[in-house]
Design an enzyme around this catalytic site. Structure first.
Site, PDB file in Angstrom:
ATOM      1  N   ASN A  48       0.840  -1.195   0.000  1.00 48.09           N
ATOM      2  CA  ASN A  48       0.000   0.000   0.000  1.00 48.09           C
ATOM      3  C   ASN A  48       0.877   1.248   0.000  1.00 48.09           C
ATOM      4  O   ASN A  48       1.946   1.285   0.630  1.00 48.09           O
ATOM      5  CB  ASN A  48      -1.025   0.000   1.141  1.00 48.09           C
ATOM      6  CG  ASN A  48      -0.452  -0.206   2.521  1.00 48.09           C
ATOM      7  OD1 ASN A  48       0.576  -0.844   2.683  1.00 48.09           O
ATOM      8  ND2 ASN A  48      -1.120   0.328   3.523  1.00 48.09           N
ATOM      9  N   CYS A  59      -4.092   0.549  -2.513  1.00 34.58           N
ATOM     10  CA  CYS A  59      -3.961  -0.664  -1.700  1.00 34.58           C
ATOM     11  C   CYS A  59      -2.872  -1.578  -2.271  1.00 34.58           C
ATOM     12  O   CYS A  59      -2.545  -1.516  -3.463  1.00 34.58           O
ATOM     13  CB  CYS A  59      -5.269  -1.443  -1.683  1.00 34.58           C
ATOM     14  SG  CYS A  59      -6.597  -0.660  -0.767  1.00 34.58           S
ATOM     15  N   GLU A  61      -3.016  -4.710  -2.937  1.00 34.13           N
ATOM     16  CA  GLU A  61      -3.519  -5.626  -3.978  1.00 34.13           C
ATOM     17  C   GLU A  61      -3.489  -4.957  -5.344  1.00 34.13           C
ATOM     18  O   GLU A  61      -3.069  -5.539  -6.343  1.00 34.13           O
ATOM     19  CB  GLU A  61      -4.965  -6.047  -3.663  1.00 34.13           C
ATOM     20  CG  GLU A  61      -5.117  -6.849  -2.387  1.00 34.13           C
ATOM     21  CD  GLU A  61      -5.346  -5.996  -1.145  1.00 34.13           C
ATOM     22  OE1 GLU A  61      -4.803  -4.868  -1.057  1.00 34.13           O
ATOM     23  OE2 GLU A  61      -6.061  -6.465  -0.246  1.00 34.13           O
ATOM     24  N   CYS A  97     -10.789  -3.231  -4.333  1.00 39.79           N
ATOM     25  CA  CYS A  97      -9.797  -4.228  -4.774  1.00 39.79           C
ATOM     26  C   CYS A  97     -10.475  -5.502  -5.251  1.00 39.79           C
ATOM     27  O   CYS A  97     -10.005  -6.146  -6.191  1.00 39.79           O
ATOM     28  CB  CYS A  97      -8.804  -4.529  -3.655  1.00 39.79           C
ATOM     29  SG  CYS A  97      -7.588  -3.212  -3.440  1.00 39.79           S
TER      30      CYS A  97
HETATM   31  N1  THU Z   1      -5.231  -1.585   2.645  1.00 38.74           N
HETATM   32  C1  THU Z   1      -4.646  -2.408   1.732  1.00 38.74           C
HETATM   33  O1  THU Z   1      -3.595  -2.080   1.177  1.00 38.74           O
HETATM   34  N2  THU Z   1      -5.241  -3.586   1.461  1.00 38.74           N
HETATM   35  C2  THU Z   1      -6.336  -4.073   2.104  1.00 38.74           C
HETATM   36  O2  THU Z   1      -6.752  -5.196   1.826  1.00 38.74           O
HETATM   37  C3  THU Z   1      -7.019  -3.257   3.085  1.00 38.74           C
HETATM   38  C4  THU Z   1      -6.486  -1.893   3.304  1.00 38.74           C
HETATM   39  C5  THU Z   1      -4.544  -0.355   3.012  1.00 38.74           C
HETATM   40  C6  THU Z   1      -5.173   0.940   2.600  1.00 38.74           C
HETATM   41  C7  THU Z   1      -4.582   1.890   3.636  1.00 38.74           C
HETATM   42  O3  THU Z   1      -3.293   2.286   3.226  1.00 38.74           O
HETATM   43  C8  THU Z   1      -4.437   1.044   4.875  1.00 38.74           C
HETATM   44  O4  THU Z   1      -4.442  -0.305   4.420  1.00 38.74           O
HETATM   45  C9  THU Z   1      -5.523   1.247   5.906  1.00 38.74           C
HETATM   46  O5  THU Z   1      -6.773   1.115   5.354  1.00 38.74           O
END
Ligand code: THU
Length: 137
Positions: A48, A59, A61, A97
């Site tokens: 992320n 994110c 993913e 995502c």
């Molecule tokens: N986030 C992800 O990268 N993947 C997930 O599956 C859930 C959330 C990130 C977004 C943000 O930078 C942090 O986690 C908090 O939400």
């Protein structure tokens, strides 16, 4: 999924753990890593990447998928994605995502999610993640 199938994905989970160490998450302090397995056995990582304008955050993913597509990997050739987040018992991909996973992962892929409790690790199909989805593939 049985234990053998779960342990078959252990290397991919390790890659997702490594990816999480690269996260840029100064606002949430919630690092996430993702690792994609291509149909040729290659692995593409993502993490992320946050922004002071919070809505611009990417994110892990989507970072992994967009990176793989940018590297010339074929859409829907990705057999598995492991997602790891150390600051929650079990990570679960967000709705945005899930829609992107549906478009770019192979239809028969597996999505492996792990948080701080490895015993809680979950394996999902795309249909389980986004039932009845808006989809043209
Ligand atoms: N986030 C992800 O990268 N993947 C997930 O599956 C859930 C959330 C990130 C977004 C943000 O930078 C942090 O986690 C908090 O939400």
């Amino acid at each position: 999924m049985n234990e053998n199938a779960a342990s078959a994905h252990a290397p991919l989970i390790s890659e997702a753990r490594e990816a999480a160490t690269r996260a840029y998450s100064p606002y949430s302090r919630f690092p996430v890593g993702a690792a994609l397995l291509t149909d040729t056995g290659e692995i593409v990582r993502g993490c992320n990447v946050e922004n002071i304008s919070y809505g611009l955050t990417n994110c892990a993913e989507r970072s992994a998928l967009f990176s793989a597509i940018s590297q010339g990997k074929a859409p829907r050739s990705f057999k598995a994605m492991a997602i790891y987040a150390p600051n929650v018992e079990l990570i679960s991909p967000c709705g945005a995502c899930r829609q992107v996973l549906l478009e770019l992962m192979a239809p028969d892929c597996v999505v492996i999610c792990q948080g701080s409790d490895p015993r809680a690790t979950r394996h999902w199909t795309l249909e389980q993640l986004l039932p009845g989805a808006f989809n043209s593939f």
